[in-house]
Design an enzyme around this catalytic site. Sequence first.
Site, PDB file in Angstrom:
ATOM      1  N   LYS A   1      31.004 -41.168   0.155  1.00  0.00           N
ATOM      2  CA  LYS A   1      29.747 -41.948   0.657  1.00  0.00           C
ATOM      3  C   LYS A   1      28.606 -41.599  -0.263  1.00  0.00           C
ATOM      4  O   LYS A   1      28.097 -40.403  -0.358  1.00  0.00           O
ATOM      5  CB  LYS A   1      29.283 -41.377   2.270  1.00  0.00           C
ATOM      6  CG  LYS A   1      28.221 -42.248   2.779  1.00  0.00           C
ATOM      7  CD  LYS A   1      27.228 -41.653   3.452  1.00  0.00           C
ATOM      8  CE  LYS A   1      26.123 -40.767   2.939  1.00  0.00           C
ATOM      9  NZ  LYS A   1      25.207 -41.915   2.186  1.00  0.00           N
TER      10      LYS A   1
ATOM     11  N   GLY B   1      26.710 -46.330   3.301  1.00  0.00           N
ATOM     12  CA  GLY B   1      26.161 -46.063   4.712  1.00  0.00           C
ATOM     13  C   GLY B   1      25.100 -44.953   4.621  1.00  0.00           C
ATOM     14  O   GLY B   1      24.909 -43.993   3.662  1.00  0.00           O
TER      15      GLY B   1
ATOM     16  N   GLY C   1      23.389 -41.299   6.054  1.00  0.00           N
ATOM     17  CA  GLY C   1      23.746 -40.154   6.060  1.00  0.00           C
ATOM     18  C   GLY C   1      24.077 -39.813   7.669  1.00  0.00           C
ATOM     19  O   GLY C   1      25.086 -39.143   8.192  1.00  0.00           O
ATOM     20  N   PRO C   2      23.206 -39.828   8.611  1.00  0.00           N
ATOM     21  CA  PRO C   2      23.380 -39.536   9.776  1.00  0.00           C
ATOM     22  C   PRO C   2      24.501 -40.631  10.671  1.00  0.00           C
ATOM     23  O   PRO C   2      24.985 -40.043  11.584  1.00  0.00           O
ATOM     24  CB  PRO C   2      22.076 -39.759  10.460  1.00  0.00           C
ATOM     25  CG  PRO C   2      20.994 -39.725   9.367  1.00  0.00           C
ATOM     26  CD  PRO C   2      21.902 -40.266   8.112  1.00  0.00           C
TER      27      PRO C   2
ATOM     28  N   VAL D   1      27.318 -42.819   8.891  1.00  0.00           N
ATOM     29  CA  VAL D   1      28.682 -42.522   7.925  1.00  0.00           C
ATOM     30  C   VAL D   1      29.056 -41.067   7.466  1.00  0.00           C
ATOM     31  O   VAL D   1      30.037 -40.582   7.465  1.00  0.00           O
ATOM     32  CB  VAL D   1      28.698 -43.543   6.712  1.00  0.00           C
ATOM     33  CG1 VAL D   1      29.568 -43.508   5.717  1.00  0.00           C
ATOM     34  CG2 VAL D   1      28.499 -44.880   6.988  1.00  0.00           C
ATOM     35  N   GLY D   2      27.853 -40.326   7.008  1.00  0.00           N
ATOM     36  CA  GLY D   2      27.988 -39.040   6.354  1.00  0.00           C
ATOM     37  C   GLY D   2      28.283 -38.398   7.497  1.00  0.00           C
ATOM     38  O   GLY D   2      29.530 -37.338   7.526  1.00  0.00           O
TER      39      GLY D   2
ATOM     40  N   GLU E   1      25.976 -28.169  -2.527  1.00  0.00           N
ATOM     41  CA  GLU E   1      25.174 -27.865  -3.813  1.00  0.00           C
ATOM     42  C   GLU E   1      23.659 -28.464  -3.447  1.00  0.00           C
ATOM     43  O   GLU E   1      23.657 -29.627  -3.164  1.00  0.00           O
ATOM     44  CB  GLU E   1      25.718 -28.722  -5.010  1.00  0.00           C
ATOM     45  CG  GLU E   1      25.356 -28.308  -6.275  1.00  0.00           C
ATOM     46  CD  GLU E   1      24.002 -29.086  -6.894  1.00  0.00           C
ATOM     47  OE1 GLU E   1      22.846 -28.742  -6.619  1.00  0.00           O
ATOM     48  OE2 GLU E   1      24.112 -30.277  -7.261  1.00  0.00           O
TER      49      GLU E   1
ATOM     50  N   CYS F   1      18.039 -30.793  -9.516  1.00  0.00           N
ATOM     51  CA  CYS F   1      17.940 -29.556  -8.371  1.00  0.00           C
ATOM     52  C   CYS F   1      17.954 -28.353  -9.267  1.00  0.00           C
ATOM     53  O   CYS F   1      17.476 -27.132  -8.804  1.00  0.00           O
ATOM     54  CB  CYS F   1      19.371 -29.611  -7.499  1.00  0.00           C
ATOM     55  SG  CYS F   1      20.721 -30.112  -8.688  1.00  0.00           S
TER      56      CYS F   1
ATOM     57  N   GLU G   1      10.514 -26.881  -3.210  1.00  0.00           N
ATOM     58  CA  GLU G   1      10.956 -27.758  -4.128  1.00  0.00           C
ATOM     59  C   GLU G   1      10.040 -28.853  -4.123  1.00  0.00           C
ATOM     60  O   GLU G   1       9.969 -29.541  -2.809  1.00  0.00           O
ATOM     61  CB  GLU G   1      12.505 -27.952  -3.588  1.00  0.00           C
ATOM     62  CG  GLU G   1      13.219 -29.017  -4.796  1.00  0.00           C
ATOM     63  CD  GLU G   1      14.485 -29.068  -4.457  1.00  0.00           C
ATOM     64  OE1 GLU G   1      14.999 -29.351  -3.263  1.00  0.00           O
ATOM     65  OE2 GLU G   1      15.386 -28.948  -5.529  1.00  0.00           O
TER      66      GLU G   1
HETATM   67  P1  NDP Z   1      19.333 -36.089   1.269  1.00  0.00           P
HETATM   68  O1  NDP Z   1      20.022 -34.691   1.358  1.00  0.00           O
HETATM   69  O2  NDP Z   1      18.954 -36.536   2.651  1.00  0.00           O
HETATM   70  O3  NDP Z   1      20.355 -36.921   0.588  1.00  0.00           O
HETATM   71  C1  NDP Z   1      21.530 -36.618   0.037  1.00  0.00           C
HETATM   72  C2  NDP Z   1      22.745 -37.521   0.665  1.00  0.00           C
HETATM   73  O4  NDP Z   1      23.138 -36.594   1.859  1.00  0.00           O
HETATM   74  C3  NDP Z   1      22.744 -38.710   0.773  1.00  0.00           C
HETATM   75  O5  NDP Z   1      23.847 -39.538   0.590  1.00  0.00           O
HETATM   76  C4  NDP Z   1      22.248 -38.985   2.424  1.00  0.00           C
HETATM   77  O6  NDP Z   1      22.412 -40.311   2.832  1.00  0.00           O
HETATM   78  C5  NDP Z   1      23.364 -37.763   2.990  1.00  0.00           C
HETATM   79  N1  NDP Z   1      22.731 -37.301   4.046  1.00  0.00           N
HETATM   80  C6  NDP Z   1      21.474 -37.315   4.563  1.00  0.00           C
HETATM   81  N2  NDP Z   1      21.632 -36.833   6.076  1.00  0.00           N
HETATM   82  C7  NDP Z   1      22.953 -36.519   6.303  1.00  0.00           C
HETATM   83  C8  NDP Z   1      23.680 -36.077   7.372  1.00  0.00           C
HETATM   84  N3  NDP Z   1      23.124 -35.756   8.425  1.00  0.00           N
HETATM   85  N4  NDP Z   1      25.078 -35.825   7.376  1.00  0.00           N
HETATM   86  C9  NDP Z   1      25.658 -36.327   6.308  1.00  0.00           C
HETATM   87  N5  NDP Z   1      25.105 -36.779   5.218  1.00  0.00           N
HETATM   88  C10 NDP Z   1      23.751 -36.780   5.045  1.00  0.00           C
HETATM   89  O7  NDP Z   1      18.004 -36.013   0.467  1.00  0.00           O
HETATM   90  P2  NDP Z   1      16.773 -37.125   0.485  1.00  0.00           P
HETATM   91  O8  NDP Z   1      17.203 -38.199  -0.235  1.00  0.00           O
HETATM   92  O9  NDP Z   1      16.572 -37.175   1.716  1.00  0.00           O
HETATM   93  O10 NDP Z   1      16.019 -36.265  -0.414  1.00  0.00           O
HETATM   94  C11 NDP Z   1      15.099 -35.318  -0.061  1.00  0.00           C
HETATM   95  C12 NDP Z   1      14.999 -33.915  -0.525  1.00  0.00           C
HETATM   96  O11 NDP Z   1      16.186 -33.467  -0.913  1.00  0.00           O
HETATM   97  C13 NDP Z   1      14.441 -34.080  -2.006  1.00  0.00           C
HETATM   98  O12 NDP Z   1      13.082 -34.227  -2.124  1.00  0.00           O
HETATM   99  C14 NDP Z   1      14.995 -33.073  -2.806  1.00  0.00           C
HETATM  100  O13 NDP Z   1      14.021 -31.869  -2.395  1.00  0.00           O
HETATM  101  C15 NDP Z   1      16.493 -32.822  -2.102  1.00  0.00           C
HETATM  102  N6  NDP Z   1      17.397 -33.254  -3.018  1.00  0.00           N
HETATM  103  C16 NDP Z   1      18.336 -32.496  -3.628  1.00  0.00           C
HETATM  104  C17 NDP Z   1      19.233 -33.048  -4.169  1.00  0.00           C
HETATM  105  C18 NDP Z   1      20.154 -32.010  -5.127  1.00  0.00           C
HETATM  106  O14 NDP Z   1      20.553 -32.470  -6.031  1.00  0.00           O
HETATM  107  N7  NDP Z   1      20.192 -31.057  -4.847  1.00  0.00           N
HETATM  108  C19 NDP Z   1      19.510 -34.450  -4.569  1.00  0.00           C
HETATM  109  C20 NDP Z   1      18.740 -35.174  -3.705  1.00  0.00           C
HETATM  110  C21 NDP Z   1      17.696 -34.697  -2.752  1.00  0.00           C
HETATM  111  P3  NDP Z   1      21.173 -41.124   3.019  1.00  0.00           P
HETATM  112  O15 NDP Z   1      20.843 -41.675   1.895  1.00  0.00           O
HETATM  113  O16 NDP Z   1      21.572 -41.939   4.175  1.00  0.00           O
HETATM  114  O17 NDP Z   1      20.129 -40.124   3.524  1.00  0.00           O
END
Ligand code: NDP
Length: 480
Positions: A171, A202, A204-205, A207-208, A246, A280, A384
């Site tokens: 996903k 899909g 996160g909340p 499909v994830g 990660e 990150c 961050e």
């Molecule tokens: P998220 O952590 O929300 O997104 C990363 C992935 O996780 C997406 O595929 C997302 O889906 C999915 N996801 C979100 N909620 C859930 C859940 N409850 N269960 C399973 N999967 C889930 O990052 P954001 O896009 O909201 O970014 C917010 C902040 O996160 C950034 O400002 C940054 O600080 C940090 N970040 C860190 C990253 C890293 O490389 N360590 C990468 C991206 C963000 P969906 O797209 O639907 O939300």
Amino acid sequence: MITLDKFYINGEWVSPDAPQDMPILTPSTNAQVGVVSLGNALDVDRAVAAAKAAFETFSLTSKDERLTLLRRLADVTRARLDDLGRAISMEMGAPATMARAVQAESGLGHLEAFIAALEAHDEEETLPNGDIVSYEPIGVCGLITPWNWPINQIALKVIPALATGATCVLKPSEHTPLSAQIYAEIIHEAGYPAGVFNLVFGEGPTVGAALSQHPDVAMMSFTGSTRAGSAVSRDAAATIKRVTLELGGKSPNIIFADADVDAMVAQGVAECFDNTGQSCNAPTRMLVERSAYARALEVARSVAEHQAVDDPALEGDHIGPLFDQIQYDRVQAMIQTGIDEGTRLLAGGLGRPDGLAQGLETGWFVRPTIFADVTPEMTLWREEVFGPVLVMAPFDTEEEAIALANDTDYGLDAYLSTGDEARALRVARRLRAGGIHINGRGSDYGSPFGGFKQSGNGREGGRFGLEDYLEVKVRPPFAV
Ligand code: NDP
């Protein structure tokens, strides 16, 4: 207009259980460039069932068979690098040159390192006590990836599953579906058996979470925010899955006065701004020995003021926009917080950069920003930002530098520069981080990537990445 209205399940492009469309926006103008269909828990059930069935046979393939498939995957990936670069640039705003040469290329770099690691990997070993240990694929893996390094993260998760004989459901962030779709096409063309790799778009909340909770999924690998990572861990706990995470970072960059201060400061600022600060492991806290601090501020300000911000469609070494409005608003709010807390603004600040080309006013461009004299109780020291925002602070002694560097909940990477090798090794030993960069050099493809503390657990890449996807089985030597 691009339409992505199918998922890749069991070797075929299939329609979602229930149509639910979302626009795909491009960050440089916020214009809609396409539409993607989002899935639900029933789509996940279908994909997991395909992966579970495929595991029965794929888990029994030989290492040589899997190496042959991986080499074919490398050939097809190489042929599609330009397509991947263009897709990444359009969907998340990385400038064309970087999107192709760094973002897309990482898919190949990691793949070649995984091939080398698998070639060197012994699937069985005899222990000193005579017992025999075998390493076997863990089962069906749920892989959740973010938007900031879309192909890098997909490669770090999908390839070790394929290399070890595991099967998977990916996903990707639904905001970066273009590169993920191409990656699925690449895997299909490489000739993987049906069901080994499956793709469901899909949120996160939905499909994830369905993946994390699924009883037939053995392992979850997640990259993204700490908030979502802890949700995945909670969802996975009921079925005792292995979870690798990660997550975020607030990486320190210690620069001693005996380093090449000008060069290391300039490189540190550029690395913080790279990918518009959306990495990150970006070195976002620069700590400089006091005798070199004034000079460091001067160099850093000059680098920030000369940092070009421009259209990602153009070739060049400029940086592009932030990824979306949520990121833009978040970065603006963080800069405002820095100002409100009385932090010294050295460069940049609120709003969009001056001189943006016509047509880009609606894009998510921000000003490369530096705050000086930041102290540990300030928000910008701890949180961050995920934008091109650097904080700087002086230190007096090696001991103080180490304490300041480790004063964070995160522990992904740490950077240090010094002309003294003994000091470099001494300080590196005490930094609480998964990766250490020394005098501007980081580690290469195939080395472990991952964090201490709240930056996550598990290690991605090369041999360490393979190990995350393997179970350990022991048996006695055969005797009657
Ligand atoms: P998220 O952590 O929300 O997104 C990363 C992935 O996780 C997406 O595929 C997302 O889906 C999915 N996801 C979100 N909620 C859930 C859940 N409850 N269960 C399973 N999967 C889930 O990052 P954001 O896009 O909201 O970014 C917010 C902040 O996160 C950034 O400002 C940054 O600080 C940090 N970040 C860190 C990253 C890293 O490389 N360590 C990468 C991206 C963000 P969906 O797209 O639907 O939300």
